[in-house]
Design a protein around this motif. Structure first.
Motif, PDB file in Angstrom:
ATOM      1  N   ASP A  24       0.837  -1.203   0.000  1.00 41.17           N
ATOM      2  CA  ASP A  24       0.000   0.000   0.000  1.00 41.17           C
ATOM      3  C   ASP A  24       0.872   1.255   0.000  1.00 41.17           C
ATOM      4  OD1 ASP A  24      -2.364  -1.472   0.076  1.00 41.17           O
ATOM      5  OD2 ASP A  24      -2.419  -1.476   2.267  1.00 41.17           O
ATOM      6  N   VAL A  25       2.114   1.120   0.441  1.00 41.64           N
ATOM      7  CA  VAL A  25       3.004   2.277   0.534  1.00 41.64           C
ATOM      8  C   VAL A  25       4.174   2.231  -0.437  1.00 41.64           C
ATOM      9  CG1 VAL A  25       2.396   2.790   2.926  1.00 41.64           C
ATOM     10  CG2 VAL A  25       4.294   1.257   2.461  1.00 41.64           C
ATOM     11  N   LYS A  26       4.447   1.071  -1.025  1.00 42.66           N
ATOM     12  CA  LYS A  26       5.523   0.979  -2.013  1.00 42.66           C
ATOM     13  C   LYS A  26       5.225  -0.126  -3.010  1.00 42.66           C
ATOM     14  CE  LYS A  26       9.175  -1.732  -0.804  1.00 42.66           C
ATOM     15  NZ  LYS A  26      10.485  -2.048  -0.380  1.00 42.66           N
ATOM     16  N   LYS A  27       5.904  -0.068  -4.133  1.00 41.47           N
ATOM     17  CA  LYS A  27       5.704  -1.065  -5.185  1.00 41.47           C
ATOM     18  C   LYS A  27       6.510  -2.320  -4.868  1.00 41.47           C
ATOM     19  CE  LYS A  27       4.900   2.261  -8.831  1.00 41.47           C
ATOM     20  NZ  LYS A  27       3.978   1.968  -9.869  1.00 41.47           N
ATOM     21  N   PRO A  28       6.054  -3.460  -5.384  1.00 44.12           N
ATOM     22  CA  PRO A  28       6.834  -4.683  -5.185  1.00 44.12           C
ATOM     23  C   PRO A  28       8.177  -4.571  -5.906  1.00 44.12           C
ATOM     24  CG  PRO A  28       5.031  -5.076  -6.703  1.00 44.12           C
ATOM     25  CD  PRO A  28       4.863  -3.695  -6.186  1.00 44.12           C
ATOM     26  N   GLU A  29       9.142  -5.293  -5.395  1.00 44.26           N
ATOM     27  CA  GLU A  29      10.468  -5.320  -6.000  1.00 44.26           C
ATOM     28  C   GLU A  29      10.810  -6.739  -6.414  1.00 44.26           C
ATOM     29  OE1 GLU A  29      13.235  -3.678  -3.189  1.00 44.26           O
ATOM     30  OE2 GLU A  29      12.172  -1.760  -3.098  1.00 44.26           O
ATOM     31  N   ARG A  30      11.690  -6.828  -7.418  1.00 41.76           N
ATOM     32  CA  ARG A  30      12.145  -8.138  -7.872  1.00 41.76           C
ATOM     33  C   ARG A  30      12.778  -8.890  -6.705  1.00 41.76           C
ATOM     34  NH1 ARG A  30      12.493  -8.329 -12.569  1.00 41.76           N
ATOM     35  NH2 ARG A  30      13.650  -6.400 -12.967  1.00 41.76           N
ATOM     36  N   PHE A  31      12.444 -10.138  -6.593  1.00 34.18           N
ATOM     37  CA  PHE A  31      12.940 -11.088  -5.605  1.00 34.18           C
ATOM     38  C   PHE A  31      12.266 -10.971  -4.241  1.00 34.18           C
ATOM     39  CE2 PHE A  31      16.979 -10.732  -8.291  1.00 34.18           C
ATOM     40  CZ  PHE A  31      16.536 -11.699  -9.178  1.00 34.18           C
ATOM     41  N   ASP A  32      11.265 -10.089  -4.065  1.00 33.33           N
ATOM     42  CA  ASP A  32      10.448 -10.130  -2.848  1.00 33.33           C
ATOM     43  C   ASP A  32       9.791 -11.499  -2.754  1.00 33.33           C
ATOM     44  OD1 ASP A  32      10.983  -7.452  -2.350  1.00 33.33           O
ATOM     45  OD2 ASP A  32       8.947  -6.753  -2.791  1.00 33.33           O
ATOM     46  N   ILE A  33       9.711 -12.042  -1.562  1.00 29.73           N
ATOM     47  CA  ILE A  33       8.970 -13.292  -1.346  1.00 29.73           C
ATOM     48  C   ILE A  33       7.590 -12.904  -0.845  1.00 29.73           C
ATOM     49  CG2 ILE A  33       8.847 -15.465  -0.077  1.00 29.73           C
ATOM     50  CD1 ILE A  33      11.910 -15.435   0.028  1.00 29.73           C
ATOM     51  N   VAL A  34       6.558 -13.345  -1.569  1.00 31.77           N
ATOM     52  CA  VAL A  34       5.198 -12.908  -1.283  1.00 31.77           C
ATOM     53  C   VAL A  34       4.267 -14.089  -1.062  1.00 31.77           C
ATOM     54  CG1 VAL A  34       5.426 -10.735  -2.558  1.00 31.77           C
ATOM     55  CG2 VAL A  34       4.587 -12.770  -3.745  1.00 31.77           C
ATOM     56  N   VAL A  35       3.183 -13.795  -0.352  1.00 33.53           N
ATOM     57  CA  VAL A  35       2.079 -14.736  -0.186  1.00 33.53           C
ATOM     58  C   VAL A  35       0.937 -14.193  -1.031  1.00 33.53           C
ATOM     59  CG1 VAL A  35       0.422 -15.719   1.449  1.00 33.53           C
ATOM     60  CG2 VAL A  35       2.797 -15.337   2.153  1.00 33.53           C
ATOM     61  N   PHE A  36       0.306 -15.074  -1.819  1.00 33.99           N
ATOM     62  CA  PHE A  36      -0.811 -14.645  -2.661  1.00 33.99           C
ATOM     63  C   PHE A  36      -1.886 -15.717  -2.680  1.00 33.99           C
ATOM     64  CE2 PHE A  36       2.027 -16.942  -5.440  1.00 33.99           C
ATOM     65  CZ  PHE A  36       1.197 -17.655  -6.295  1.00 33.99           C
ATOM     66  N   GLN A  39      -4.343  -9.887  -5.598  1.00 36.56           N
ATOM     67  CA  GLN A  39      -4.373 -11.213  -4.995  1.00 36.56           C
ATOM     68  C   GLN A  39      -3.193 -11.443  -4.042  1.00 36.56           C
ATOM     69  OE1 GLN A  39      -6.983 -13.471  -5.340  1.00 36.56           O
ATOM     70  NE2 GLN A  39      -7.817 -11.582  -6.209  1.00 36.56           N
ATOM     71  N   ILE A  40      -2.280 -10.477  -3.994  1.00 34.30           N
ATOM     72  CA  ILE A  40      -1.124 -10.610  -3.097  1.00 34.30           C
ATOM     73  C   ILE A  40      -1.534 -10.197  -1.686  1.00 34.30           C
ATOM     74  CG2 ILE A  40       1.185  -9.745  -2.555  1.00 34.30           C
ATOM     75  CD1 ILE A  40       1.759  -9.655  -5.515  1.00 34.30           C
ATOM     76  N   VAL A  41      -1.334 -11.122  -0.750  1.00 37.90           N
ATOM     77  CA  VAL A  41      -1.643 -10.874   0.664  1.00 37.90           C
ATOM     78  C   VAL A  41      -0.603  -9.941   1.250  1.00 37.90           C
ATOM     79  CG1 VAL A  41      -1.872 -11.943   2.936  1.00 37.90           C
ATOM     80  CG2 VAL A  41      -2.768 -13.124   0.909  1.00 37.90           C
ATOM     81  N   GLY A  42       0.678 -10.192   0.937  1.00 41.47           N
ATOM     82  CA  GLY A  42       1.746  -9.353   1.464  1.00 41.47           C
ATOM     83  C   GLY A  42       3.104  -9.967   1.248  1.00 41.47           C
ATOM     84  N   LYS A  43       4.091  -9.283   1.756  1.00 44.74           N
ATOM     85  CA  LYS A  43       5.486  -9.695   1.632  1.00 44.74           C
ATOM     86  C   LYS A  43       5.926 -10.355   2.933  1.00 44.74           C
ATOM     87  CE  LYS A  43      10.056  -7.609   1.231  1.00 44.74           C
ATOM     88  NZ  LYS A  43      10.803  -6.363   1.098  1.00 44.74           N
ATOM     89  N   THR A  44       6.651 -11.459   2.820  1.00 48.21           N
ATOM     90  CA  THR A  44       7.171 -12.099   4.026  1.00 48.21           C
ATOM     91  C   THR A  44       8.274 -11.223   4.602  1.00 48.21           C
ATOM     92  OG1 THR A  44       8.744 -13.420   2.754  1.00 48.21           O
ATOM     93  CG2 THR A  44       6.632 -14.437   3.266  1.00 48.21           C
ATOM     94  N   SER A  45       8.264 -11.051   5.902  1.00 50.16           N
ATOM     95  CA  SER A  45       9.242 -10.164   6.511  1.00 50.16           C
ATOM     96  C   SER A  45      10.085 -10.841   7.592  1.00 50.16           C
ATOM     97  CB  SER A  45       8.545  -8.935   7.103  1.00 50.16           C
ATOM     98  OG  SER A  45       7.555  -9.319   8.021  1.00 50.16           O
ATOM     99  N   LEU A  46       9.567 -11.889   8.205  1.00 52.28           N
ATOM    100  CA  LEU A  46      10.282 -12.519   9.309  1.00 52.28           C
ATOM    101  C   LEU A  46       9.974 -14.004   9.362  1.00 52.28           C
ATOM    102  CD1 LEU A  46      11.858 -12.291  12.076  1.00 52.28           C
ATOM    103  CD2 LEU A  46       9.624 -11.944  13.136  1.00 52.28           C
ATOM    104  N   LEU A  47      11.037 -14.818   9.436  1.00 49.11           N
ATOM    105  CA  LEU A  47      10.897 -16.249   9.714  1.00 49.11           C
ATOM    106  C   LEU A  47      11.120 -16.382  11.214  1.00 49.11           C
ATOM    107  CD1 LEU A  47      12.579 -19.135   7.727  1.00 49.11           C
ATOM    108  CD2 LEU A  47      12.179 -19.250  10.176  1.00 49.11           C
ATOM    109  N   TYR A  48      10.080 -16.802  11.949  1.00 52.64           N
ATOM    110  CA  TYR A  48      10.206 -16.838  13.409  1.00 52.64           C
ATOM    111  C   TYR A  48      10.227 -18.241  13.994  1.00 52.64           C
ATOM    112  CZ  TYR A  48       5.123 -17.541  13.643  1.00 52.64           C
ATOM    113  OH  TYR A  48       3.856 -18.034  13.506  1.00 52.64           O
TER     114      TYR A  48
END
Length: 192
Positions: A64-76, A172-181
């Motif tokens: 919502d605040v920036k465009k996707p970038e190449r190699f982002d890991i996303v959930v859709f 359809q993209i839920v979001g970008k993965t940010s943390l493996l916990y």
């Protein structure tokens, strides 16, 4: 009189607790619905980067605040019942091709170090991607249209991704993965 004052004080304490609990649940609902959500990796399609059972936090508002970038890991949303986790390879306005295991964006070779370099350790597993061009994928596009991305799994030999599903609409993209916990020993910020 003293009894009535005690009763009022007790009722006020219960109301204060109830308010606090309702506020906590409301905040949790807002955070989970609009900001961040947990997700669990299912299957081997993102090896060596993500493993089956890894638990991640997805940043739901980033695009919502920036465009996707190449190699982002996303959930859709791959379907109404299933979400997938993949890596963005192609962006709007680009032409994508893989030939002889080399990724080309608009005819220029692009390095894919994440395929064989996991946390600074070179893996011995060869990653092989069948040759394809954008026009071969569902939709037969010459270039990726606005508000779409091309996604691939890191485990190219075992991934249902844009080569099968077609391009993924941004809505359809839920979001970008940010943390493996979880698991704890693999805890890390997700990087490209």
């Amino acid at each position: 009189m003293a009894e009535q004052a005690k009763k009022k004080k007790s009722n006020k304490e219960w109301l204060d607790w109830l308010k606090a609990i309702l506020i906590a649940f409301s905040l949790a609902f807002i955070v989970r619905t609009f900001l961040f959500a947990p997700v669990v990796v299912e299957g081997p399609s993102m090896l060596p980067t993500l493993h089956n059972g890894d638990q991640l936090i997805v940043n739901k508002f980033i695009y919502d605040v920036k465009k996707p970038e190449r190699f982002d890991i996303v959930v859709f949303h791959a379907s109404t019942e299933k979400d997938f986790i993949k890596r963005i390879i192609g962006l709007p306005g680009e032409h994508v091709e893989v030939k002889d295991n080399i990724l080309y964006i608009n005819g220029e070779e692009v390095e894919q170090n994440y395929l064989n370099d996991q946390q600074g350790i070179q893996t011995e597993l060869p990653i092989y991607t069948n040759d394809f061009i954008l026009e071969d994928l569902p939709g037969n596009y010459q270039e990726i249209p606005e508000n779409y991305v091309l996604v691939l799994g890191d485990n190219r030999e075992n991934s249902t991704d844009s080569r099968v599903l077609g391009l993924v609409p941004m809505d359809q993209i839920v979001g970008k993965t940010s943390l493996l916990y979880w698991p704890m020993e693999r805890m890390q910020l997700i990087r490209k």
